[in-house]
Design a protein around this motif. Sequence first.
Motif, PDB file in Angstrom:
ATOM      1  N   SER A  63      -6.154   1.761  16.563  1.00 13.73           N
ATOM      2  CA  SER A  63      -4.701   1.555  16.601  1.00 13.73           C
ATOM      3  C   SER A  63      -4.011   2.778  15.994  1.00 13.73           C
ATOM      4  N   PRO A  64      -2.722   2.983  16.325  1.00 10.73           N
ATOM      5  CA  PRO A  64      -2.000   4.121  15.723  1.00 10.73           C
ATOM      6  C   PRO A  64      -2.021   4.049  14.195  1.00 10.73           C
ATOM      7  N   GLU A  65      -1.918   2.836  13.644  1.00  6.49           N
ATOM      8  CA  GLU A  65      -1.894   2.709  12.185  1.00  6.49           C
ATOM      9  C   GLU A  65      -3.254   3.059  11.583  1.00  6.49           C
ATOM     10  N   ASN A  66      -4.336   2.654  12.246  1.00  7.15           N
ATOM     11  CA  ASN A  66      -5.661   3.061  11.752  1.00  7.15           C
ATOM     12  C   ASN A  66      -5.814   4.577  11.817  1.00  7.15           C
ATOM     13  N   GLN A  67      -5.270   5.166  12.879  1.00  6.08           N
ATOM     14  CA  GLN A  67      -5.330   6.632  12.977  1.00  6.08           C
ATOM     15  C   GLN A  67      -4.459   7.297  11.911  1.00  6.08           C
ATOM     16  N   LEU A  68      -3.408   6.605  11.527  1.00  8.14           N
ATOM     17  CA  LEU A  68      -2.562   7.144  10.452  1.00  8.14           C
ATOM     18  C   LEU A  68      -3.364   7.196   9.140  1.00  8.14           C
ATOM     19  N   GLN A  69      -4.184   6.169   8.925  1.00 13.59           N
ATOM     20  CA  GLN A  69      -5.031   6.210   7.721  1.00 13.59           C
ATOM     21  C   GLN A  69      -6.022   7.373   7.816  1.00 13.59           C
TER      22      GLN A  69
ATOM     23  N   ALA B 108       7.839   6.753  12.221  1.00 14.17           N
ATOM     24  CA  ALA B 108       8.277   8.113  12.563  1.00 14.17           C
ATOM     25  C   ALA B 108       7.108   9.097  12.419  1.00 14.17           C
ATOM     26  N   LYS B 109       6.301   8.893  11.384  1.00 14.72           N
ATOM     27  CA  LYS B 109       5.138   9.772  11.171  1.00 14.72           C
ATOM     28  C   LYS B 109       4.147   9.623  12.330  1.00 14.72           C
ATOM     29  N   ILE B 110       3.946   8.374  12.768  1.00 12.67           N
ATOM     30  CA  ILE B 110       3.036   8.116  13.892  1.00 12.67           C
ATOM     31  C   ILE B 110       3.529   8.850  15.154  1.00 12.67           C
ATOM     32  N   ARG B 111       4.847   8.807  15.378  1.00 11.58           N
ATOM     33  CA  ARG B 111       5.409   9.530  16.548  1.00 11.58           C
ATOM     34  C   ARG B 111       5.247  11.035  16.374  1.00 11.58           C
TER      35      ARG B 111
ATOM     36  N   VAL C 145       0.861  -1.193   0.000  1.00  8.12           N
ATOM     37  CA  VAL C 145       0.000   0.000   0.000  1.00  8.12           C
ATOM     38  C   VAL C 145       0.896   1.240   0.000  1.00  8.12           C
ATOM     39  N   LEU C 146       0.312   2.415  -0.156  1.00  6.43           N
ATOM     40  CA  LEU C 146       1.114   3.640  -0.138  1.00  6.43           C
ATOM     41  C   LEU C 146       1.745   3.846   1.237  1.00  6.43           C
ATOM     42  N   CYS C 147       2.915   4.452   1.251  1.00  7.90           N
ATOM     43  CA  CYS C 147       3.609   4.771   2.506  1.00  7.90           C
ATOM     44  C   CYS C 147       3.310   6.214   2.905  1.00  7.90           C
ATOM     45  N   PRO C 148       2.459   6.407   3.927  1.00  7.55           N
ATOM     46  CA  PRO C 148       2.135   7.785   4.333  1.00  7.55           C
ATOM     47  C   PRO C 148       3.289   8.469   5.072  1.00  7.55           C
ATOM     48  N   GLY C 149       4.300   7.673   5.458  1.00  6.67           N
ATOM     49  CA  GLY C 149       5.465   8.269   6.115  1.00  6.67           C
ATOM     50  C   GLY C 149       6.349   9.043   5.142  1.00  6.67           C
ATOM     51  N   ASN C 150       6.124   8.841   3.852  1.00  9.43           N
ATOM     52  CA  ASN C 150       6.925   9.504   2.822  1.00  9.43           C
ATOM     53  C   ASN C 150       6.183  10.750   2.324  1.00  9.43           C
ATOM     54  N   PRO C 151       6.767  11.947   2.514  1.00 10.55           N
ATOM     55  CA  PRO C 151       6.055  13.173   2.098  1.00 10.55           C
ATOM     56  C   PRO C 151       5.704  13.178   0.615  1.00 10.55           C
ATOM     57  N   GLN C 152       6.468  12.450  -0.186  1.00 16.12           N
ATOM     58  CA  GLN C 152       6.179  12.404  -1.629  1.00 16.12           C
ATOM     59  C   GLN C 152       4.842  11.722  -1.929  1.00 16.12           C
ATOM     60  N   THR C 153       4.386  10.888  -0.969  1.00 15.94           N
ATOM     61  CA  THR C 153       3.093  10.219  -1.159  1.00 15.94           C
ATOM     62  C   THR C 153       1.964  11.243  -1.211  1.00 15.94           C
ATOM     63  N   MET C 154       1.997  12.191  -0.283  1.00 11.79           N
ATOM     64  CA  MET C 154       0.924  13.201  -0.278  1.00 11.79           C
ATOM     65  C   MET C 154       1.015  14.092  -1.513  1.00 11.79           C
ATOM     66  N   GLU C 155       2.233  14.346  -1.945  1.00 13.74           N
ATOM     67  CA  GLU C 155       2.424  15.149  -3.160  1.00 13.74           C
ATOM     68  C   GLU C 155       1.828  14.414  -4.368  1.00 13.74           C
ATOM     69  N   PHE C 156       2.087  13.107  -4.426  1.00 11.19           N
ATOM     70  CA  PHE C 156       1.527  12.268  -5.490  1.00 11.19           C
ATOM     71  C   PHE C 156      -0.002  12.336  -5.485  1.00 11.19           C
TER      72      PHE C 156
ATOM     73  N   PRO D   5      -4.366  -3.091   4.420  1.00 11.20           N
ATOM     74  CA  PRO D   5      -3.656  -3.780   5.510  1.00 11.20           C
ATOM     75  C   PRO D   5      -2.567  -2.877   6.086  1.00 11.20           C
ATOM     76  N   LYS D   6      -2.321  -3.030   7.387  1.00  4.73           N
ATOM     77  CA  LYS D   6      -1.373  -2.140   8.058  1.00  4.73           C
ATOM     78  C   LYS D   6      -0.023  -2.839   8.302  1.00  4.73           C
ATOM     79  N   LYS D   7       0.122  -4.015   7.693  1.00  6.77           N
ATOM     80  CA  LYS D   7       1.317  -4.824   7.936  1.00  6.77           C
ATOM     81  C   LYS D   7       2.607  -4.054   7.615  1.00  6.77           C
ATOM     82  N   ARG D   8       2.672  -3.429   6.458  1.00  8.13           N
ATOM     83  CA  ARG D   8       3.894  -2.707   6.071  1.00  8.13           C
ATOM     84  C   ARG D   8       4.128  -1.497   6.964  1.00  8.13           C
ATOM     85  N   TRP D   9       3.052  -0.787   7.292  1.00  8.96           N
ATOM     86  CA  TRP D   9       3.184   0.424   8.122  1.00  8.96           C
ATOM     87  C   TRP D   9       3.759   0.081   9.503  1.00  8.96           C
TER      88      TRP D   9
END
Length: 557
Positions: A375-381, A361-364, A313-324, A349-353
Amino acid sequence: MKHFPLLILALAVVTASHAARRADYRIIPLPKSVQADSTRVFTLQDGMGIAYDSTSEEQTRIAGFLAAWVKQATGLSLSLTPSDGKAALRLVIGEPVTKKKKARKGSPADSLTAQQQEAYTIRVTAQGIALQASRGVGLFRASQTLRKALPAQAADAQPIEFPYATIQDEPRFAYRGVLLDCARHFFSTDVLKQYLDLMALHGCNQFHWHLTEDQGWRFEVKALPQLAREGSIRQETVVGRNTGVYDGLPYGGYYTQQDCRDIVRYAAERYINIIPEIDLPGHMQSALHVLPHLGCTGGPYPVRTYWGVSDEVLCPGNPQTMEFLRTVLGELCDVFPSKYIHIGGDECPKKRWQSCPKCQAKIRELGLKDDGKHSPENQLQTWVNHQVEQFLAGLGRDIIGWDEILEGGLSGQSIVMSWRGTKGGIEAARQGHRVIMSPNVFGYIDHPQYKDEADKIPTAGRYIVSCSKIYSFEPLIPEELRPEEQQYILGPQTSLWTEHVAFPQHLFYMLLPRLGAMSEVQWCHPEQKDFEDFRLRLPRLMQLYDRIGIKYCRQVE
Ligand code: ACM
Ligand code: ZN
């Protein structure tokens, strides 16, 4: 006396042909009110005229549709005679026809509700047939009603008798949706136009266009030309339901922005809004194939060749993802004027995150902590959804997401599309969020429509979504929702996923006549609904499918 049986036969033939030449207003979906007097008729003949306001482009178009539909069903040629006050058929813009309901909160008190804008009246008298509505959309709906009232078994230009009548109609729900997945399999714009025509025939007004998937990216993004060019092609496709056998054939196709604009215009002429969906942050493997740096592991990622849910899935920890996402959604909004944009959100799925340093790092950074519910990962979504929602709000759009968007806490004004049954929709409505009901068990028409169908043709799982099952759906869930919560239910939707549907003929076979059953869920009030009565009305609609030349499922259960 010896000729008596012959006389009976002759009478029977006359009666049968007589019945065949009559309009019948008990169509699908059933109008709100039909008062007909079968003892008196107006007879529509070849060469009669349709009058309308020729200074109105809209009315000119609708009059053209009506003439074409009458010709298609019956062979009768009607002439377009704009100013003929004596014309057999007349399009009239006039007063709202049904009693005003209280306008929705936030709209001016004197404005019409969405449903009232679609209302119309048809009056059949000695003078002919008058179609009246306050808006063009109402005239369009009235014209479709007249079309479906026609006997359509022979286009031999014989006169048609219309019993005197007053028909008053207005849809129950403002939102009457149909999804088509053009990502698992690609369908040409010609097929899409047929699909839209069938939606309009059934009174549907929202086309949810599922454009991107793990198995293929179908929307041209000009800033990222390789996305559609390369992301649209998978190397082969699994045979059946993940059998492990592959066909070895590269498969692809995508829509240029010009194609999309053409489809938007075609739909708008039929009073259908197109809601495009870019499914994010899951269901993105075709994009990751082209842009592997946007995934947590860096890839490589093939465009997926089999079905099911991908961990990639997309990596939200990477700022380029939001740019994309801003690039893609910005171009999407250039092409699609819809107020609603669907951002998917399902099956991520949150397995990779969980094991990605950037995501953690983004979650922190965001201070996301397990709060016992999310969960923190669900909140990240939810954070991703919120970013996207704010970006789209800046373009004047509202987001729709599948019910998984509840899992990290709903953001802002998101509209929830309930697909895992109705539970998500109920929860969202209780939280005061708008909801579209597309529960799989009542509305996923990639499933078989009768008991042994799955043994004969490819379908999704083995639970049955028959006409009667669809018909039994009540979108307001009165046993769960109080009246003030029910107001958040915008309407129901049926969804056609295409893992197992690769060809247009199969597509329409899956759609029809189940769309007929769904159209009564969308259009009719509960007290009007009766499945046995629906079945009695279905043959006339099937005659029309035949005349249009569309193959459909004849086994109705
Ligand atoms: C869905 O069916 N995954 C929305
Ligand atoms: Zn990541």
